[in-house]
Design an enzyme around this catalytic site. Structure first.
Site, PDB file in Angstrom:
ATOM      1  N   ALA B 230      37.244  46.660  44.491  1.00  0.00           N
ATOM      2  CA  ALA B 230      36.349  45.984  43.543  1.00  0.00           C
ATOM      3  C   ALA B 230      36.759  44.529  43.316  1.00  0.00           C
ATOM      4  O   ALA B 230      37.791  44.071  43.806  1.00  0.00           O
ATOM      5  CB  ALA B 230      36.335  46.744  42.223  1.00  0.00           C
ATOM      6  N   HIS B 231      35.975  43.831  42.519  1.00  0.00           N
ATOM      7  CA  HIS B 231      36.197  42.419  42.197  1.00  0.00           C
ATOM      8  C   HIS B 231      37.561  42.222  41.518  1.00  0.00           C
ATOM      9  O   HIS B 231      37.977  43.009  40.688  1.00  0.00           O
ATOM     10  CB  HIS B 231      35.090  41.898  41.296  1.00  0.00           C
ATOM     11  CG  HIS B 231      34.953  42.640  40.011  1.00  0.00           C
ATOM     12  ND1 HIS B 231      34.222  43.810  39.897  1.00  0.00           N
ATOM     13  CD2 HIS B 231      35.454  42.414  38.775  1.00  0.00           C
ATOM     14  CE1 HIS B 231      34.278  44.241  38.664  1.00  0.00           C
ATOM     15  NE2 HIS B 231      35.010  43.428  37.955  1.00  0.00           N
ATOM     16  N   ASN B 232      38.223  41.155  41.928  1.00  0.00           N
ATOM     17  CA  ASN B 232      39.466  40.711  41.289  1.00  0.00           C
ATOM     18  C   ASN B 232      40.652  41.649  41.485  1.00  0.00           C
ATOM     19  O   ASN B 232      41.688  41.490  40.826  1.00  0.00           O
ATOM     20  CB  ASN B 232      39.253  40.471  39.774  1.00  0.00           C
ATOM     21  CG  ASN B 232      38.290  39.338  39.518  1.00  0.00           C
ATOM     22  OD1 ASN B 232      37.107  39.567  39.291  1.00  0.00           O
ATOM     23  ND2 ASN B 232      38.771  38.117  39.608  1.00  0.00           N
ATOM     24  N   SER B 250      39.793  44.544  38.958  1.00  0.00           N
ATOM     25  CA  SER B 250      40.993  43.936  38.391  1.00  0.00           C
ATOM     26  C   SER B 250      42.239  44.810  38.469  1.00  0.00           C
ATOM     27  O   SER B 250      43.238  44.508  37.812  1.00  0.00           O
ATOM     28  CB  SER B 250      40.767  43.508  36.932  1.00  0.00           C
ATOM     29  OG  SER B 250      39.711  42.591  36.861  1.00  0.00           O
TER      30      SER B 250
END
Lengths: 332, 332, 332
Positions: B230-232, B250
């Site tokens: 996922a993102h980050n 994250s």
């Protein structure tokens, strides 16, 4: 278009009724009309059979008395149904490039994508490189279709929809009938996928078409990456499904449901509006509005091993304790 | 480039500060500089707000006193942030084929792949059929990019990287803000994906770009097939993630972590260097170096049913036993 | 073709034997013939080593006495094996379009797919847009290959096979050797994927090739979407695997197995014929014919939290209760 006589031959059925009746398609027992064929594979659907408007129904001998219309009598209804579906499936047309009969009202179309005939694409859409759109797909305005997407025949997509790279819309459902020798026979899925407005679909996510009815993704739904949506699923408005979720056939989610990443929702489950499921949980029962969870919390491997040893004996332990305590009490 | 006056209009904010201030981009509150806009959606980040160098910050009324710079005051900070992100997102350029402005230093490029302008490709790379590489992607030397891969705008890939068929690098993160009517508003993800040297990425694996900062896959990482990053997320050096793993937004993995197939790592989790997670486990807490497990061992379905019945009552059983035993002891 | 002298140099081995011996390929220890190199990385395979027909074997010092053939002695056998595999891997040929040396006996081939040299395609096949088929792939009659599929070099596909959009057949297995510094070294996978007759493969599903032997999908198998089949897996006839299942390396399923959606089967597991696994279960032991389940049933999040608290202490509770009950009994 086949006559009931043709169909009886194809599926090796005994026809009780009019062999000249013309059948133009298949439909589920509660929706089938005069020119449509249906099937009833379980006694559970007897009430639907009794009030059906179908032109004909595939049934077993035991349901003949309850059939108000032409009957195609076979031993294995589901297998006969699987066989006949293929006669009503349109083959996809295999020509690369953009078909002159596609109605495309947008400029932003990559020159190496494939758009088949009778596709309709609305205004202000972007269709990216290597995307393949089969015949009779309808896409509304303002769509962003990323690269390497596949949209299979007949699917309908609303306005303001984003489909991320590698996603597949309208794949065949995982429906197979077993014959008496233990071999599987594929059911050709004749439903479509209907996607509403303002929906986003993640990368490499897959949405199967319905068997006879359609798979439905309602307005405002958010799907993350690598999500599986099986045939005949209904996702209610504004529901959000995180990455890696697997949703089984005919499951229905209400509006504003939130499903965490990696969760599994079993086939035929029903989740009410505003149901929240923690990621990695398995939904093995119907759920009313609320927040639900079901997985094993992580711990040191050595602790997990010892705890699982007892978990696998929990029923025995509980019974043993019950007896033990009763004995102790009775002796006091 | 927008002025704060423009932005206040777009997100319907009350501006406390200088409407002529020019904003060239967005950044997170601890990193934003003078020409950048940031946001603080929770009191947790008040200390970061107080020492921020941002040119302006989107906040609620309650934080006005703590804002050392221009403030854009709104009711729903996250929603306002979601809206403004789209104004800073570059659209992808949709032209098939290899753009003359791409700098390609390798010979082995399939003639039907798509490489957009300002892409840089190093020496001795192989770019396979139907692969799509959007603008501003930079790829080092010796890359093997298999067929049907999509690499979206602005991602950076080191030397000696293998990206397997169907993988997607740089898809949008699953970030959405809810409005007061329960509708989702997509956040345009402005970060990139940064992939180090000597990384391999499996087939149909997906790596999302960061929201404002970048998603990072460090040197030597191994990703198997059908993995979701996922993102980050940050994946530390030499970590290995087996197939079907879902890693939430994250999450941070240290160096040399090993995650077994089908595991789920919840958003924001932190795993220290050398953490090992058995396949199929759910990581629902931060983990220090060690070997961890969390799933239910398999057993006969009939036994599982009985044991689960008790597991779902474990809290009640434990309390009941405690009372029962106390009573027995007190009566002795 | 390399001599053992060459190979000893490449993997920095001490050669005990004839440096001029020619090696044309790699094979597993129980199958390797005179012109083939093998390896034994664990004492478990000592009996196989002792009766091996291999032309040479990579081993550690401790196994020299048991080696009946040329020995390549190294400290880290698996790492040496990983390095040498790359010398026997054919690079894929990167030319878009349909190669004139492909033997295609079907008409229905989209004009923008990629078919490499020495590919053989049987009668009555459909190859859809953007599909990529690498060199030496053999496909039988009546195949339907949907759009955006990738079939990598050397895989063999039987008659009447359906491969759905975005699927990848023949990706590299997830095999990596660690060096003494904690860096991973990729193993080039030299086996293929062999798919039997009457198989269907779902959208975005991935099947890895074998390390040295082949991954096998036997006749009549049904694979749903987003399934991961690792290297050297064997799926017995008529088995059906629902969506989102992850099957680890070298797992073997018998005939007519049914695996529910989202299940995880650990590496090296063995499932007998007619084994049924409920969706979302983790298969962490070998299974005989029967119906098995292993996951946590869903419940209200608040209940789950309380029950998990006790589950994580189950071992301690069980021991405490045991002592407590013994004390009570002894005092009576």
């Amino acid at each position: 278009m086949y006559t009931l006589g043709n169909i009886a031959n194809i599926i090796d059925a005994e026809l009780i009724g009019d062999a000249t009746t013309k059948i133009s398609g298949l439909a589920s027992i509660d929706k089938a009309q005069k020119a449509q064929l249906s099937y009833v594979a379980s006694d559970k659907h007897k009430p639907d059979l009794m009030r059906s408007n179908a032109g004909a129904v595939i049934i077993t001998k035991s349901l003949i008395a309850d059939c108000p219309t032409n009957a195609l009598v076979v031993e294995n209804v589901y297998l006969a149904f699987a066989k006949i579906t293929h006669y009503f499936k349109q083959p996809a047309i295999q020509i690369g490039g953009i078909h002159p009969d596609a109605k495309i009202n947008s400029e932003n179309i990559a020159n190496n994508c494939t758009i088949a005939k009778q596709v309709v694409i609305g205004k202000n859409c972007t269709i990216s490189a290597n995307t393949v759109i089969e015949q009779n797909v309808v896409i509304g305005d303002n769509a962003l279709i990323q690269p390497n997407v596949t949209i299979l025949q007949g699917c309908t997509i609303g306005n303001n929809v984003v489909i991320s790279a590698g996603a597949v819309i309208g794949s065949e459902g995982f429906g197979n009938a077993l014959d008496s020798k233990g071999h599987w026979h594929t059911i050709a899925h004749l439903g479509n996928v209907i996607i509403g407005n303002d929906v986003t679909i993640g990368a490499n996510t897959v949405i199967d078409r319905g068997t006879l009815d359609d798979t439905q993704v309602c307005d405002g739904v958010r799907l993350d990456n690598l999500v599986h949506i099986a045939h005949n699923v209904i996702l209610g408005k504004d529901s959000a499904i995180a990455a890696g979720v697997t949703i089984g056939g005919s499951a229905t989610l209400g509006e504003r449901c939130q499903i965490g990443g990696g969760a599994v929702i079993a086939s035929h489950m029903y989740l009410s509006d505003d149901t929240i499921v923690t990621g990695s949980s398995t939904v093995d029962k119907n759920l009313n509005k609320g927040h639900y969870t079901g997985f094993t919390s992580i711990s040191l491997h050595s602790d997990w091993k010892r705890n699982q040893m007892w978990l696998l004996k929990l029923n025995k332990i509980a019974r043993y304790l019950n007896i033990k305590l009763k004995n102790l009490v009775s002796k006091q």
